[in-house]
Design a protein around this motif. Structure first.
Motif, short mmCIF file in Angstrom:
data_model
loop_
_atom_site.label_atom_id
_atom_site.label_comp_id
_atom_site.label_asym_id
_atom_site.label_seq_id
_atom_site.Cartn_x
_atom_site.Cartn_y
_atom_site.Cartn_z
N ARG A 18 0.68 -8.72 11.85
CA ARG A 18 0.23 -10.22 11.38
C ARG A 18 0.31 -9.81 9.96
O ARG A 18 0.73 -10.94 9.27
N SER A 19 -0.08 -9.21 9.14
CA SER A 19 -0.01 -9.21 7.80
C SER A 19 1.55 -9.17 7.15
O SER A 19 1.70 -10.06 6.18
N TYR A 20 2.32 -8.50 7.76
CA TYR A 20 3.73 -8.60 7.36
C TYR A 20 4.50 -10.00 7.72
O TYR A 20 5.18 -10.56 6.74
N ARG A 21 4.05 -10.51 8.81
CA ARG A 21 4.48 -11.77 9.17
C ARG A 21 3.95 -12.85 7.91
O ARG A 21 4.79 -13.87 7.67
N ALA A 22 2.79 -12.84 7.57
CA ALA A 22 2.19 -13.70 6.80
C ALA A 22 2.99 -13.56 5.36
O ALA A 22 2.99 -14.34 4.55
N LEU A 60 1.72 -4.71 -0.20
CA LEU A 60 1.77 -4.97 1.14
C LEU A 60 3.06 -6.16 1.43
O LEU A 60 3.70 -5.92 1.96
N ARG A 61 3.13 -7.00 0.34
CA ARG A 61 4.22 -8.01 0.27
C ARG A 61 5.81 -7.34 0.31
O ARG A 61 6.65 -7.52 0.85
N LEU A 62 5.72 -6.22 -0.67
CA LEU A 62 6.86 -5.42 -0.94
C LEU A 62 7.36 -4.60 0.48
O LEU A 62 8.52 -4.73 0.91
N SER A 63 6.29 -4.10 1.03
CA SER A 63 6.43 -3.25 2.33
C SER A 63 6.93 -4.13 3.63
O SER A 63 7.68 -3.89 4.37
N ALA A 64 6.45 -5.35 3.51
CA ALA A 64 6.90 -6.47 4.39
C ALA A 64 8.38 -6.77 4.53
O ALA A 64 9.17 -6.77 5.31
N ILE A 65 8.56 -6.99 3.07
CA ILE A 65 10.06 -7.30 2.89
C ILE A 65 10.86 -6.26 3.14
O ILE A 65 12.20 -6.28 3.43
N ALA A 66 10.33 -5.20 2.82
CA ALA A 66 11.28 -4.04 3.31
C ALA A 66 11.60 -3.74 4.79
O ALA A 66 12.76 -3.44 5.16
N GLN A 67 10.47 -3.91 5.41
CA GLN A 67 10.60 -3.74 6.95
C GLN A 67 11.45 -4.75 7.37
O GLN A 67 11.99 -4.59 8.48
N TRP A 68 11.37 -6.15 7.15
CA TRP A 68 12.25 -7.15 7.36
C TRP A 68 13.74 -6.75 7.25
O TRP A 68 14.57 -6.82 8.14
N HIS A 69 14.29 -6.18 6.13
CA HIS A 69 15.45 -6.02 5.74
C HIS A 69 15.72 -4.80 6.68
O HIS A 69 17.10 -4.59 7.14
N ASN A 70 15.16 -3.68 6.77
CA ASN A 70 15.51 -2.52 7.66
C ASN A 70 15.44 -2.96 8.80
O ASN A 70 16.51 -2.32 9.69
N SER A 71 14.61 -3.87 9.71
CA SER A 71 14.81 -4.02 11.10
C SER A 71 16.13 -4.92 11.23
O SER A 71 16.60 -5.06 12.58
N GLN A 72 16.43 -5.57 10.23
CA GLN A 72 17.44 -6.48 10.60
C GLN A 72 19.14 -5.83 10.05
O GLN A 72 20.06 -6.71 10.10
#
Length: 312
Positions: A18-22, A60-72
């Protein structure tokens, strides 16, 4: 959802998801960024919110952005030197002391538990089923949260099937997964029965009152005394604790659900527990994490016989 997606989804905690999505929504919609992002756009995003958002929020925002790029399957722009340097500069120019919950003192714990006990007795005498159930539930939740050092989400995810309580002996609680259990191996926690402020007795009294045999231990209670099917949400623990404290005459605005965890850590520290014993009992694996919860100021709790039953 395919089986593959289901297992991939289960690998990330709900709160993190939820945090990453936000965070991604904030980057794309609120700020107007584009994905996949460049290192320059991520750096400008950090600059735009420096001083407005806390360092932890930016991390947390950086982690979310990193996770999105890695997953894609895209290169991670947050690892670029310019992003790292900008973030380091923000930390230097916008230092902020991390806010921590006030630890719940033992004397305040005793006061609020005594108050809840009086509420339970009054409600029972007046045939007030909802009031009686809430008093029993809140007593068990607060005492388990304190003596076991549980987080709010751990309390809310406890299942009746995973708890074994023996009056006068102790309680065993199993959590299939928790924040510190990165591999989702599950962990069993134990707490002994106490002479006073006993979490074991409080749990048994709540189970007897609620007649629960399976499912979430702690649930919502409506005005007619009906229990909800789902467990309490983790965010509801803070208002529940504050309301109980305020009814007992204790100013509660400085307390959060972490106050129970910090309260126990502080009590243990001032009663001679070494850091390793405390970490093993609560479940911390990182020394820095443990030290954040130990209050350095003199502890003003009271000495009660019950304490001597919990030893490192």
């Amino acid at each position: 959802m395919s089986d593959l997606d289901r297992y991939l989804n289960a690998a990330t905690r709900d709160n993190t998801r939820r945090s990453y999505r936000a965070a991604i929504e904030h980057f794309e919609v609120t700020w107007g960024g584009f994905l996949p992002a460049t290192s320059d756009s991520v750096a400008r995003y950090l600059v735009a919110h420096a001083g407005q958002l806390s360092i932890n929020t930016l991390k947390l925002r950086l982690s979310a952005i990193a996770q999105w790029h890695n997953s894609q399957g895209f290169a991670d722009p947050t690892k670029a030197p310019v992003v790292r340097k900008v973030f380091k500069g923000i930390r230097a120019l916008h230092p902020a002391q991390e806010k921590q919950a006030e630890p719940l003192q033992l004397r305040h714990l005793e006061t609020v538990i005594d108050w809840l006990e009086s509420e339970a007795q009054t409600a029972q005498a007046n045939a007030d089923q909802p009031g009686w159930l809430r008093a029993r539930r809140d007593t068990a939740l607060i005492l388990l949260g304190f003596w076991r050092g549980f987080r709010s989400d751990e309390l809310c995810r406890l299942q009746v099937e995973h708890v074994q309580a023996v009056a006068g002996s102790g309680i065993t609680l199993y959590l299939p997964r928790s924040k510190g259990d990165r591999d989702n191996l599950g962990k069993t926690f134990q707490t002994p029965a106490l002479l006073r402020l006993c979490p074991v007795r409080a749990y048994i009294e709540w189970l007897n009152a609620s007649a629960l045999v399976r499912g979430p231990v702690f649930r919502g209670i409506d005005r007619w005394g009906n229990l909800g099917e789902a467990g309490l949400h983790a965010n509801s623990v803070i208002p529940l604790l504050r309301q109980a404290l305020e009814r007992a005459g204790i100013p509660a605005e400085q307390y959060t659900s972490h106050s129970l965890r910090r309260g126990f850590a502080t009590w243990a520290h001032h009663n001679g527990w070494d850091l390793k014993s405390l970490m093993n009992y609560v479940g911390w694996k990182d020394v820095k994490s443990a030290m954040r919860y130990v209050e350095a100021t003199p502890f003003t709790g009271m000495s009660i016989a019950a304490e001597k039953r919990i030893a490192p």
